[in-house]
Scaffold this active site. Structure first.
Site, PDB file in Angstrom:
ATOM      1  N   GLY A   1       0.772  -1.231   0.000  1.00 31.70           N
ATOM      2  CA  GLY A   1       0.000   0.000   0.000  1.00 31.70           C
ATOM      3  C   GLY A   1       0.801   1.277   0.000  1.00 31.70           C
ATOM      4  O   GLY A   1       0.252   2.353   0.251  1.00 31.70           O
TER       5      GLY A   1
ATOM      6  N   ASP B   1      10.097   4.633  -6.674  1.00 34.07           N
ATOM      7  CA  ASP B   1       9.479   3.333  -6.432  1.00 34.07           C
ATOM      8  C   ASP B   1      10.520   2.220  -6.413  1.00 34.07           C
ATOM      9  O   ASP B   1      10.258   1.104  -6.849  1.00 34.07           O
ATOM     10  CB  ASP B   1       8.393   3.046  -7.487  1.00 34.07           C
ATOM     11  CG  ASP B   1       7.566   1.809  -7.176  1.00 34.07           C
ATOM     12  OD1 ASP B   1       7.540   1.391  -6.002  1.00 34.07           O
ATOM     13  OD2 ASP B   1       6.959   1.247  -8.099  1.00 34.07           O
TER      14      ASP B   1
END
Length: 733
Positions: free
Chosen positions: A189, A314
C-alpha cells in the site's frame, strides 16, 4: 531405464557440483523430498537437491496431474509440500490442500473478503503463498487478516486483523514467514496512504508479540515507538507529509535467519514517490529502500542498510533475498544476495549488514555505482530529479528485479533471475483536489509514469513542448538504442556479470525460477511455455506449451519415490490490466490452474482459444452540457483513480470501459458511487469521487467508446484484427 544407465546420466551433474565444492564454494543444503516453504529451504534459494529429474531425462517431462484453482486472476504463489501434502495460496488469500501425488483435493479455504480492499490493490489480487508449521497453515488475506488454519482440515484455529488502520490503503499480498514460535506478516500500500510495518504473532494463539514500524510518525504525536525511529526521524524533513503516511511497506521479503536468530525484512518505496512532496528538502528517509535486521524475540533493530537513500522512484527493497555462505577474500562469510528494484545486485554480510559487493545489472540513470566503503550510491546530478523537470529514469518502477523469485546454486556459484532493463518517463502531476492533497485510501503517487517500452508511441499523447523536452534528454538515446530488454540470466553474484542470458518476450514476461543440483533451471513464460534449461549454458532441454501464462516460481518435491515439478498458472501483478497480445492469457484466457509434471507424464492439453473480438457497440449520446473541459476533467479523474485497473484494453483482466453495453451505461452512477458491483470486486468511490466527477468520467468514456468504435470499424474494413494495439498511457496520482 536401467539403474546403471540412470547413474551414468546423473553422474556428470553430480561431479560438477562436487568440483564446485572443491573450489571453495559451499553447496546449498537443498530441500530434500519436501518443499517446506514457498522459498524452498531456510536459505530461500529456490534450490532443490533432488536428482531424479536431470539433464539426461528432463525431455521426458509430462503432466502428472493438474488442479483447477477456480479463479481467473493473478497467481504468484509457490506451493509448499510437507509429508506428501501440498499446500498453496491463491488470490485474495485462498488456501488449498491437495494430495501431492495425485492432486486429490483434501480441503480448500476461501476467506470472507471486504472487497473494498480491491481499491488499494495496486497490483491485482495477488497472494504469494502460505507458511506451514506446527500443524497449522498460515495465510494472509487482501483485506488484512492473518489466518491460522488446521493443516488436517482447513478449519480456522485463530485469525487476527493485522492492519493498524482499516480506513487506509493497506493490503496483504505476501506470504507469512515462520520464525521460531512466531509468524510474521507485512503489508502493501505504499502507493496509497500507508505507514509501513511488520508484525510478529505467536504461532499458537495469534497474540501480537511485537511490531516494527519502518517510517517515523509525525513528531507532534509524541515519542516514536522505538529508538530506531528516533534515529530515522532525523533523516526526514520536519515538513514531511506525515498525513499521507510515508510508505515503506513490507509487502514481501521477510526472512528468518536462524543462525543469528534474526528476522531480515526488505522495506518498500516512499509515498508519495516525489521526495520533494513527501519530505521537502530531501533526506535519506530511513528506512525506505532498506534491508533491516530485527531481533526475533523483541523486534529491535540489529542493523540496517539502506540500498536506496532518498528513494523517489518506487525503488523498493522488498524483492526476494537469498541467505547463503560465500568465500570472500579467502574467508567464508554468511551473506545475503539481494537485487532490489534499483538496478544493482548486492552481496551483504548478514551478520553485520555491511555490503561486500555491489554491481549494476541494468542501465541506471539515478546512480553511477556505489562507494563500497560507505555503502552509499554515487547519485547522478540531474539524471533522475524529475521534480525539477521531466526525466527518463532507469530502471523503471517495475524494477530491474521484482517479486519474481530468483534461484541460487551455491555449488555452481550462479544466481538465476529474471532481469528487466527498462526505464520510465517521470514528471509530477498536480493534485486532483488541491484543497485536500491527501487522498484517503487512494493513490497518492503524484507522479506520471510512461514506460520506455513504447515511449516514442506514448509521447504523441503529450503536449509538443513536453515531447521536445523529453527528446532533448540524454537518456532519450538510451531509449532509441534499446527501449527495453527482459531476460532470464545466470549471474555471478560477486561481479553482476551474466554467464548466459536468454531473452523473454516482453517487459511483463518475468517469471520466477527454480534450480536443482543436477544442473537444471526451470521457469515459465507469459506466452504459456514451461522451460527446463541447462544451468551451465541456458540451452533449452525441455519445453512444454501449456497455453497458460506462467509467472510464479516452480518448485519440486518427491512423494512415493517419484520426483514432481509444480507451478501455478495465471497472469497478473504489476501492470496486470495491460494483457500483452503475445501472452497465453490474451489468446486462451486466464483460468488459473496448478500444473504438476513428472517423467513420462501425459501431454498438456491447452485451453480452447477465446473467440475473436467483435466491433464495440455504439455508445449512448452525450448528456447535455458536456464540454471539452468536462472531457478533460473526466480523463484526469479516470487516470487518477480507475486506470490502474481499467486500462481499457479489449482483453484486460477487468472490463474495458470503452466497451460498456447499454445496461452498464445506465447503471454507471450506481456502480461507481453506490457500490452495486462491490460483491464482484468493484469498489464504491462516493467518498472520493463526486457526482460531477463521476459524470465527467462517464462522458469521457462515452467519447472514448465512440472513438474506439470508429477505429475498429476502420480496422475491420481494412481486414485487420480488431485487437491491434491502441495508444495507452499510464498516469498515476
Amino acid at each position: 531405464m536401467s539403474r546403471l544407465r540412470q547413474a551414468l546420466i546423473v553422474a556428470p551433474a553430480l561431479i560438477l557440483a562436487a568440483c564446485s565444492l572443491a573450489s571453495g564454494q559451499a553447496a546449498n543444503p537443498g530441500t530434500g523430498d519436501d518443499w517446506p516453504s514457498p522459498k524452498g529451504g531456510a536459505d530461500a534459494a529456490h534450490f532443490s537437491a533432488l536428482t531424479d529429474i536431470n539433464p539426461g531425462n528432463v525431455a521426458r517431462l509430462g503432466l502428472a496431474w493438474s488442479y483447477d484453482l477456480g479463479t481467473n486472476r493473478v497467481q504468484e504463489a509457490t506451493p509448499v509440500v510437507v509429508d506428501g501434502v501440498m499446500y498453496t495460496g491463491g488470490n485474495l488469500g485462498r488456501a488449498y490442500a491437495l494430495d501431492a501425488a495425485t492432486g486429490r483435493e483434501l480441503w480448500t479455504f476461501t476467506p470472507e473478503i471486504d472487497m473494498q480492499a480491491n481499491r488499494a490493490a495496486c497490483c491485482d489480487q495477488a497472494n504469494r503463498g502460505v507458511a506451514v508449521a506446527q500443524g497449522k497453515v498460515f495465510v494472509g488475506t487482501l483485506d488484512g487478516w492473518l489466518y491460522a488454519l488446521d493443516a488436517k482440515n482447513g478449519k480456522v484455529l485463530w485469525k487476527v486483523q493485522t492492519f493498524t488502520d482499516t480506513t487506509r490503503g493497506y493490503t496483504i499480498t505476501g506470504a507469512p514467514e515462520v520464525a521460531g514460535n512466531l509468524v510474521l506478516i507485512g503489508n502493501g500500500g505504499a502507493e496509497y496512504d500507508t505507514r509501513g510495518y511488520v508484525t510478529a504473532y505467536d504461532l499458537a494463539t495469534g497474540k501480537q508479540a511485537w511490531r516494527f514500524f519502518t517510517v517515523p510518525r509525525d513528531p507532534k504525536l509524541g515519542p516514536q515507538e522505538s529508538p530506531a525511529l528516533d534515529k530515522a526521524v532525523a533523516t526526514w524533513s520536519k515538513d514531511s507529509r506525515w498525513d499521507i503516511g510515508g510508505g515503506g511497506t513490507v509487502w514481501d521479503a521477510i526472512n528468518y535467519d536462524a543462525r543469528f536468530d534474526t528476522v531480515i525484512i526488505g522495506v518498500g518505496n516512499g509515498g508519495p514517490y516525489n521526495i520533494e512532496r513527501r519530505s521537502p528538502g530531501g533526506g535519506d528517509n530511513l528506512y525506505l529502500g532498506s534491508l533491516v535486521a530485527l531481533d526475533r524475540k523483541t523486534g529491535r533493530v540489529k542493523w540496517a542498510y539502506q540500498e536506496t537513500p532518498g528513494d523517489a522512484w518506487d525503488f523498493t527493497s522488498t524483492q526476494p533475498m537469498v541467505l547463503t555462505d560465500m568465500t570472500i577474500d579467502g574467508r567464508s562469510r554468511p551473506v545475503i544476495l539481494h537485487a532490489p528494484k534499483n538496478g544493482f545486485l548486492f552481496v551483504i554480510d548478514r551478520e553485520t549488514g555491511k555490503p561486500l559487493a555491489i554491481n549494476a545489472l541494468v542501465r541506471t540513470s539515478w546512480a553511477k555505482g556505489y562507494d563500497l566503503a560507505s555503502g552509499r550510491p554515487n547519485k547522478t546530478a540531474n539524471g533522475a530529479n524529475y521534480w525539477k523537470g521531466p526525466r527518463i529514469v532507469f530502471p523503471a518502477s517495475p524494477g530491474a528485479r521484482n517479486w519474481y523469485p530468483a534461484a541460487y546454486d551455491a555449488g555452481r556459484g550462479l544466481y538465476f533471475a529474471s532481469v528487466l532493463d527498462m526505464g520510465n518517463l517521470m514528471f509530477p502531476t498536480p493534485p486532483l483536489d488541491p484543497k485536500d492533497p491527501h487522498r484517503k485510501k487512494a493513490l497518492n503517487i503524484q507522479t506520471a509514469l510512461l514506460f520506455t517500452s513504447d515511449l516514442e508511441h506514448s509521447l504523441a499523447t503529450l503536449p509538443p513542448p513536453l515531447q521536445d523536452a523529453v527528446k532533448a534528454l540524454p537518456e532519450w538515446q538510451w531509449v532509441k538504442d534499446k527501449p527495453f530488454s527482459s531476460q532470464v540470466r545466470a549471474i555471478d553474484p560477486m561481479t553482476g556479470k551474466a554467464k548466459w542470458a536468454v531473452d523473454t518476450a516482453g517487459w511483463q514476461d518475468r517469471p520466477g525460477v527454480l534450480a536443482t543440483r543436477t544442473g537444471l533451471v526451470f521457469h515459465g513464460s507469459i506466452d504459456g511455455h514451461f522451460y527446463a534449461r541447462d544451468a551451465g549454458t541456458g540451452k533449452v532441454l525441455a519445453s512444454l506449451d501449456t497455453g497458460r501464462s506462467i509467472m510464479a516460481a516452480p518448485m519440486t518435491y518427491r512423494v512415493g519415490g517419484v520426483q514432481y515439478v509444480a507451478v501455478a498458472t495465471g497472469f497478473g501483478g504489476g501492470g496486470w490490466g495491460f494483457v500483452p497480445r503475445y501472452s497465453a492469457a490474451y489468446t486462451y484466457g486466464n483460468e488459473n490452474q496448478l500444473l504438476v509434471f513428472r517423467l513420462d507424464g501425459k501431454p498438456v492439453t491447452k485451453p480452447d482459444p477465446l473467440p475473436a473480438p467483435q466491433v464495440v457497440a455504439a455508445p449512448p449520446a452525450q448528456a447535455p452540457g458536456v464540454t471539452p473541459a468536462t472531457l478533460a476533467r473526466g480523463q484526469a479523474v479516470f487516470f487518477g483513480n480507475c486506470a490502474i485497473c481499467h486500462s481499457n484494453q479489449i482483453r484486460s483482466g477487468v472490463p474495458d470501459l470503452r466497451r460498456m453495453p447499454p445496461e452498464i451505461h445506465e447503471a454507471f452512477d450506481q456502480i461507481v458511487l453506490e457500490g452495486a458491483f462491490v460483491p464482484a470486486g468493484m469498489p464504491r468511490w462516493d467518498d472520493l469521487i463526486s457526482k460531477d466527477d463521476a459524470h465527467a468520467i462517464h462522458a469521457w468514456l462515452i467519447d472514448e467508446q465512440a472513438k474506439e468504435r470508429k477505429r475498429e470499424l476502420e480496422l475491420q474494413a481494412q481486414g485487420k484484427p480488431l485487437d491491434a494495439p491502441s495508444l495507452t498511457i499510464l498516469s498515476s496520482y
